[in-house]
Design a protein around this motif. Structure first.
Motif, PDB file in Angstrom:
ATOM      1  N   ARG A 130       0.698  -1.209   0.085  1.00 48.58           N
ATOM      2  CA  ARG A 130       0.066  -0.026  -0.141  1.00 48.58           C
ATOM      3  C   ARG A 130       0.977   1.306   0.025  1.00 48.58           C
ATOM      4  NH1 ARG A 130      -2.498  -1.095   4.178  1.00 48.58           N
ATOM      5  NH2 ARG A 130      -4.052  -2.398   3.055  1.00 48.58           N
ATOM      6  N   GLU A 131       2.078   1.219   0.787  1.00 48.03           N
ATOM      7  CA  GLU A 131       2.856   2.582   0.855  1.00 48.03           C
ATOM      8  C   GLU A 131       3.542   2.598  -0.502  1.00 48.03           C
ATOM      9  OE1 GLU A 131       5.452   1.835   4.183  1.00 48.03           O
ATOM     10  OE2 GLU A 131       3.976   2.003   5.594  1.00 48.03           O
ATOM     11  N   ARG A 134       2.245   1.944  -3.422  1.00 49.82           N
ATOM     12  CA  ARG A 134       1.396   2.380  -4.280  1.00 49.82           C
ATOM     13  C   ARG A 134       1.162   3.888  -4.073  1.00 49.82           C
ATOM     14  NH1 ARG A 134      -3.604  -0.683  -3.349  1.00 49.82           N
ATOM     15  NH2 ARG A 134      -4.621   1.035  -4.327  1.00 49.82           N
ATOM     16  N   LEU A 135       1.038   4.352  -2.923  1.00 47.32           N
ATOM     17  CA  LEU A 135       0.760   5.609  -2.660  1.00 47.32           C
ATOM     18  C   LEU A 135       2.106   6.531  -2.726  1.00 47.32           C
ATOM     19  CD1 LEU A 135      -1.774   5.152   0.343  1.00 47.32           C
ATOM     20  CD2 LEU A 135      -2.359   5.665  -1.936  1.00 47.32           C
ATOM     21  N   LYS A 178       3.578   7.290  -4.891  1.00 41.36           N
ATOM     22  CA  LYS A 178       3.907   8.485  -6.079  1.00 41.36           C
ATOM     23  C   LYS A 178       3.065   9.585  -5.760  1.00 41.36           C
ATOM     24  CE  LYS A 178       0.597   5.995  -9.026  1.00 41.36           C
ATOM     25  NZ  LYS A 178       0.325   5.280 -10.139  1.00 41.36           N
ATOM     26  N   TYR A 179       2.112   9.426  -4.984  1.00 42.88           N
ATOM     27  CA  TYR A 179       1.166  10.725  -4.551  1.00 42.88           C
ATOM     28  C   TYR A 179       1.764  11.601  -3.393  1.00 42.88           C
ATOM     29  CZ  TYR A 179      -1.912   8.027  -7.368  1.00 42.88           C
ATOM     30  OH  TYR A 179      -2.636   7.454  -8.376  1.00 42.88           O
ATOM     31  N   LEU A 180       2.833  11.289  -2.730  1.00 40.07           N
ATOM     32  CA  LEU A 180       3.212  11.888  -1.619  1.00 40.07           C
ATOM     33  C   LEU A 180       4.308  12.893  -1.961  1.00 40.07           C
ATOM     34  CD1 LEU A 180       3.681   9.171   0.967  1.00 40.07           C
ATOM     35  CD2 LEU A 180       1.582  10.727   0.839  1.00 40.07           C
TER      36      LEU A 180
END
Length: 94
Positions: free
Chosen positions: A86-87, A89-90, A92-94
């Motif tokens: 999950r980390e 995957r996310l 790129k949005y941080l």
């Protein structure tokens, strides 16, 4: 209890039904009768019967580019938890 039996219809068109001994005498039962005539001219399509080993072999060699690419991405990560996935995957949005 389901009883299935294929019978030939006699010229008198009458059938005698023998009830299994497991059904107690005097019992109230619901009897369902489905008459499905077989057309001798029409043949059933052949069924494909595979063992689990054969099916696994087919699935292994099937071309699945999306799942193959995902497997390739995850193959170098080693043992990874759902939270770590999950980390990733996310990230790129941080």
């Amino acid at each position: 209890m389901t009883i299935t039996q294929t019978v030939e219809i006699p010229s008198s068109r009458s059938l005698i039904i023998n009830v299994p001994r497991e059904v107690p005498t005097g019992a109230t039962v619901r009897l369902e009768l489905k008459v499905i005539p077989f057309d001798k001219k029409e043949e059933k399509p052949p069924t494909l019967r595979l063992t689990k080993k054969e099916l696994d072999g087919i699935l292994r060699t099937a071309q699945t580019p999306i799942s193959d690419s995902l497997t390739g991405i995850l193959s170098n990560l080693g043992d990874i938890t759902a939270e770590q996935i999950r980390e990733e995957r996310l990230a790129k949005y941080l």
